[in-house]
Design a protein around this motif. Structure first.
Motif, mmCIF file in Angstrom:
data_model
loop_
_atom_site.group_PDB
_atom_site.id
_atom_site.type_symbol
_atom_site.label_atom_id
_atom_site.label_comp_id
_atom_site.label_asym_id
_atom_site.label_seq_id
_atom_site.Cartn_x
_atom_site.Cartn_y
_atom_site.Cartn_z
ATOM 1 N N LEU A 61 -8.544 5.639 -4.532
ATOM 2 C CA LEU A 61 -8.514 5.655 -3.402
ATOM 3 C C LEU A 61 -7.491 5.003 -2.567
ATOM 4 O O LEU A 61 -7.446 4.973 -1.449
ATOM 5 N N GLY A 62 -6.437 4.549 -3.201
ATOM 6 C CA GLY A 62 -5.048 4.014 -2.602
ATOM 7 C C GLY A 62 -5.299 2.694 -2.053
ATOM 8 O O GLY A 62 -4.244 2.240 -1.271
ATOM 9 N N VAL A 63 -6.181 1.948 -2.386
ATOM 10 C CA VAL A 63 -6.590 0.619 -2.031
ATOM 11 C C VAL A 63 -5.491 -0.360 -2.966
ATOM 12 O O VAL A 63 -5.071 -1.360 -2.779
ATOM 13 N N PRO A 94 -6.152 1.116 3.775
ATOM 14 C CA PRO A 94 -7.117 2.106 3.117
ATOM 15 C C PRO A 94 -8.380 1.092 2.813
ATOM 16 O O PRO A 94 -9.563 1.695 2.745
#
Length: 109
Positions: A61-63, A94
């Motif tokens: 998720l790009g977190v 994010p």
């Protein structure tokens, strides 16, 4: 993993910023919009889910920022300390968290 992405992100937001304030063991990163999350706090935020699976989902998720070898933990110097620790690096945007207060000099552990 049967948990939905938004449910997972909401769980992390609640655990890392209870009552809208950073958790006691959460570290803001100066000059960055990221947080250093110690392994125990990360496990607690997983709420019974397997941390490795949660880390995979957060990375997708790009977190969560992966380390140089593709793993999930980083060895980082803790802000305001000469000690280093193995931490997860989570990006505020994010995840839906405000930028690290340390980035503006307002807060640092």
């Amino acid at each position: 993993m049967a948990v939905e992405a938004e449910t997972l992100l909401a769980r992390f937001r609640a655990r890392l910023m209870p009552n809208g304030r950073p958790a006691q063991s959460l570290y803001g990163v100066i000059g960055d919009s990221a947080y250093y999350v110690p392994a125990q706090l990360f496990r607690d935020a997983c709420g019974g889910l397997r941390p490795r699976e949660v880390a995979r989902m957060l990375a997708s998720l790009g977190v969560l920022q992966k380390n140089q070898t593709g793993g999930f933990k980083h060895r980082k110097a803790l802000p305001g300390s000469r000690k280093t620790a193995r931490v997860y690096v989570l990006h505020a945007g994010p995840l839906g968290l405000p930028p690290s207060p340390a980035a503006s000099g307002d807060w640092q552990r």
